[in-house]
Design a protein around this motif. Structure first.
Motif, PDB file in Angstrom:
ATOM      1  N   THR A 156       0.842  -1.206   0.000  1.00 17.15           N
ATOM      2  CA  THR A 156       0.000   0.000   0.000  1.00 17.15           C
ATOM      3  C   THR A 156       0.871   1.249   0.000  1.00 17.15           C
ATOM      4  O   THR A 156       1.855   1.333   0.739  1.00 17.15           O
ATOM      5  CB  THR A 156      -0.906  -0.004   1.247  1.00 17.15           C
ATOM      6  OG1 THR A 156      -1.726  -1.180   1.219  1.00 17.15           O
ATOM      7  CG2 THR A 156      -1.785   1.236   1.282  1.00 17.15           C
ATOM      8  N   ASN A 157       0.513   2.224  -0.834  1.00 17.30           N
ATOM      9  CA  ASN A 157       1.262   3.488  -0.811  1.00 17.30           C
ATOM     10  C   ASN A 157       0.346   4.631  -0.375  1.00 17.30           C
ATOM     11  O   ASN A 157      -0.833   4.433  -0.072  1.00 17.30           O
ATOM     12  CB  ASN A 157       1.943   3.769  -2.155  1.00 17.30           C
ATOM     13  CG  ASN A 157       0.962   4.050  -3.280  1.00 17.30           C
ATOM     14  OD1 ASN A 157      -0.252   3.972  -3.129  1.00 17.30           O
ATOM     15  ND2 ASN A 157       1.506   4.392  -4.443  1.00 17.30           N
ATOM     16  N   GLU A 158       0.894   5.846  -0.359  1.00 19.38           N
ATOM     17  CA  GLU A 158       0.157   6.988   0.182  1.00 19.38           C
ATOM     18  C   GLU A 158      -1.124   7.266  -0.594  1.00 19.38           C
ATOM     19  O   GLU A 158      -2.168   7.574  -0.006  1.00 19.38           O
ATOM     20  CB  GLU A 158       1.033   8.245   0.196  1.00 19.38           C
ATOM     21  CG  GLU A 158       0.328   9.454   0.832  1.00 19.38           C
ATOM     22  CD  GLU A 158       1.148  10.724   0.778  1.00 19.38           C
ATOM     23  OE1 GLU A 158       0.654  11.766   1.255  1.00 19.38           O
ATOM     24  OE2 GLU A 158       2.275  10.679   0.253  1.00 19.38           O
ATOM     25  N   ILE A 159      -1.066   7.144  -1.922  1.00 23.91           N
ATOM     26  CA  ILE A 159      -2.274   7.407  -2.720  1.00 23.91           C
ATOM     27  C   ILE A 159      -3.363   6.406  -2.369  1.00 23.91           C
ATOM     28  O   ILE A 159      -4.535   6.757  -2.224  1.00 23.91           O
ATOM     29  CB  ILE A 159      -1.982   7.360  -4.229  1.00 23.91           C
ATOM     30  CG1 ILE A 159      -0.799   8.246  -4.586  1.00 23.91           C
ATOM     31  CG2 ILE A 159      -3.211   7.774  -5.028  1.00 23.91           C
ATOM     32  CD1 ILE A 159      -0.364   8.120  -6.037  1.00 23.91           C
ATOM     33  N   GLY A 160      -2.968   5.127  -2.233  1.00 20.34           N
ATOM     34  CA  GLY A 160      -3.947   4.107  -1.876  1.00 20.34           C
ATOM     35  C   GLY A 160      -4.547   4.349  -0.508  1.00 20.34           C
ATOM     36  O   GLY A 160      -5.769   4.230  -0.311  1.00 20.34           O
ATOM     37  N   HIS A 161      -3.706   4.722   0.452  1.00 16.89           N
ATOM     38  CA  HIS A 161      -4.197   5.018   1.802  1.00 16.89           C
ATOM     39  C   HIS A 161      -5.147   6.213   1.786  1.00 16.89           C
ATOM     40  O   HIS A 161      -6.217   6.193   2.400  1.00 16.89           O
ATOM     41  CB  HIS A 161      -3.008   5.278   2.729  1.00 16.89           C
ATOM     42  CG  HIS A 161      -3.363   6.058   3.951  1.00 16.89           C
ATOM     43  ND1 HIS A 161      -3.065   7.396   4.092  1.00 16.89           N
ATOM     44  CD2 HIS A 161      -4.020   5.707   5.073  1.00 16.89           C
ATOM     45  CE1 HIS A 161      -3.515   7.820   5.252  1.00 16.89           C
ATOM     46  NE2 HIS A 161      -4.090   6.822   5.866  1.00 16.89           N
ATOM     47  N   ARG A 162      -4.772   7.279   1.064  1.00 17.20           N
ATOM     48  CA  ARG A 162      -5.619   8.480   1.008  1.00 17.20           C
ATOM     49  C   ARG A 162      -6.944   8.187   0.318  1.00 17.20           C
ATOM     50  O   ARG A 162      -7.998   8.701   0.710  1.00 17.20           O
ATOM     51  CB  ARG A 162      -4.873   9.604   0.288  1.00 17.20           C
ATOM     52  CG  ARG A 162      -3.780  10.246   1.145  1.00 17.20           C
ATOM     53  CD  ARG A 162      -2.871  11.152   0.325  1.00 17.20           C
ATOM     54  NE  ARG A 162      -3.633  12.014  -0.581  1.00 17.20           N
ATOM     55  CZ  ARG A 162      -3.163  12.468  -1.740  1.00 17.20           C
ATOM     56  NH1 ARG A 162      -1.954  12.126  -2.145  1.00 17.20           N
ATOM     57  NH2 ARG A 162      -3.905  13.257  -2.479  1.00 17.20           N
ATOM     58  N   TRP A 163      -6.917   7.359  -0.718  1.00 21.60           N
ATOM     59  CA  TRP A 163      -8.161   7.001  -1.416  1.00 21.60           C
ATOM     60  C   TRP A 163      -9.108   6.280  -0.467  1.00 21.60           C
ATOM     61  O   TRP A 163     -10.310   6.580  -0.409  1.00 21.60           O
ATOM     62  CB  TRP A 163      -7.860   6.109  -2.622  1.00 21.60           C
ATOM     63  CG  TRP A 163      -9.109   5.660  -3.338  1.00 21.60           C
ATOM     64  CD1 TRP A 163      -9.753   6.299  -4.368  1.00 21.60           C
ATOM     65  CD2 TRP A 163      -9.892   4.486  -3.046  1.00 21.60           C
ATOM     66  NE1 TRP A 163     -10.869   5.594  -4.735  1.00 21.60           N
ATOM     67  CE2 TRP A 163     -10.981   4.478  -3.945  1.00 21.60           C
ATOM     68  CE3 TRP A 163      -9.768   3.452  -2.123  1.00 21.60           C
ATOM     69  CZ2 TRP A 163     -11.944   3.468  -3.946  1.00 21.60           C
ATOM     70  CZ3 TRP A 163     -10.733   2.446  -2.110  1.00 21.60           C
ATOM     71  CH2 TRP A 163     -11.806   2.465  -3.012  1.00 21.60           C
ATOM     72  N   LEU A 164      -8.570   5.306   0.302  1.00 17.34           N
ATOM     73  CA  LEU A 164      -9.417   4.553   1.221  1.00 17.34           C
ATOM     74  C   LEU A 164     -10.011   5.471   2.283  1.00 17.34           C
ATOM     75  O   LEU A 164     -11.199   5.368   2.614  1.00 17.34           O
ATOM     76  CB  LEU A 164      -8.612   3.429   1.878  1.00 17.34           C
ATOM     77  CG  LEU A 164      -9.415   2.496   2.786  1.00 17.34           C
ATOM     78  CD1 LEU A 164     -10.461   1.733   1.981  1.00 17.34           C
ATOM     79  CD2 LEU A 164      -8.483   1.522   3.511  1.00 17.34           C
ATOM     80  N   ALA A 165      -9.191   6.388   2.809  1.00 12.58           N
ATOM     81  CA  ALA A 165      -9.684   7.322   3.816  1.00 12.58           C
ATOM     82  C   ALA A 165     -10.798   8.191   3.254  1.00 12.58           C
ATOM     83  O   ALA A 165     -11.824   8.428   3.918  1.00 12.58           O
ATOM     84  CB  ALA A 165      -8.538   8.187   4.325  1.00 12.58           C
TER      85      ALA A 165
END
Length: 288
Positions: A156-165
């Motif tokens: 998981t990278n930052e974009i993936g984490h931000r999308w989920l949030a």
């Protein structure tokens, strides 16, 4: 006596080939491990669905990148009434969701659950994962409305984490990133939840310590070597039953001392591929 091949040697030997063609005995043992896991889950009242295999066309479409279908935990995951298809960072794992998709279409589409997927990742040179976004189920731990997401740079990278949030926020969920060392693939390789208030963790893999929601929980600690062998990757069936490998009988004894029934399954072949019981399962519906 022949010397047992190391995990690295095995992976190098099977790259671009079917595992069973190179190691037929290990293939049979591997399938037996999965069958035993399914039998134990069934004995505890869990309905077990099995993804299909890749088709010949899917294998051909993978081309020189290659393909893998080891673990169902990573390509998709569930949070409450949300079924989410992610994107895997390693290029040879990008198609891993396909063997599960028939089941998802059959079970999720007719239901009231939300069914979404992460946007398509950016294009990169062959062998380069590119910019993502990447979001993998092994990084996702669900604590009610608080969702912990591991971030090591390998998955998981930052974009993936931000999308989920962003996606989950309107539904009342809070997504908390958990920093991991660069050699740790997923969060479930550092933390294993057993039941409310009890967890297994490798503190050496948590540079910022336990995430805030877990800091008052009781911890059964494991070493870096134990974590590398998948000691945190057991599977709680319910609040009083836990599956692990006999390799981790020390951890099992600690659990039994706390009133947990431990089911032992030899998962030595599965663990060669960097995963164990949690990696081999993905809850589609969690009982209340």
């Amino acid at each position: 006596m022949p010397v047992e091949a190391s995990a690295v040697e095995i992976l190098e030997a099977v790259w671009g080939r079917d595992f069973g063609a190179v190691y037929p005995d290990k293939q049979r043992a591997w399938e037996a491990e999965r069958d035993e896991l399914a039998a134990v889950l069934g004995r505890h009242g869990v309905e077990v669905l099995r993804p299909r295999l890749f088709t010949a066309d899917e294998k051909a479409a993978a081309g020189p990148t290659g393909y893998a279908n080891f673990f169902v935990r990573d390509p998709w995951f569930t949070v409450g009434e949300h079924v989410i298809e992610g994107v895997l960072q390693f290029p040879h794992r990008r198609m891993e969701v396909l063997p599960s998709r028939d089941l998802l279409l059959e079970r999720v589409m007719p239901s009231p659950a939300h069914y979404v997927s992460l946007m398509q990742p950016g294009i990169a040179p062959l062998g380069d994962p590119g910019p993502g976004p990447f979001l993998e189920g092994g990084d996702v731990l669900v604590l009610g409305t608080q969702i912990l997401v591991g971030c090591s740079g390998m998955a998981t990278n930052e974009i993936g984490h931000r999308w989920l949030a962003k996606y989950l926020a309107p539904f009342g969920f809070t997504v908390l990133p958990v920093r991991l060392p660069s050699h740790v693939l997923h969060l479930d390789c550092a933390i294993g939840l057993v039941r409310e208030g009890l967890l297994i963790a490798c503190r050496d893999r948590l540079p910022d310590g336990l995430p805030a929601p877990l800091r008052e929980w009781e911890v059964i600690e494991v070493s870096e070597d134990e974590a590398a062998a998948m000691a945190t990757n057991g599977l709680p069936i319910d609040s009083s039953t836990y599956i692990t490998d006999p390799e981790f009988d020390r951890v099992g004894s600690e659990l039994q001392a706390r009133g947990i029934t431990v089911e032992y399954i030899d998962f030595s072949v599965s663990r060669l591929f960097g995963g164990a019981f949690r990696c081999s399962t993905q809850p589609l519906l969690r009982a209340n």
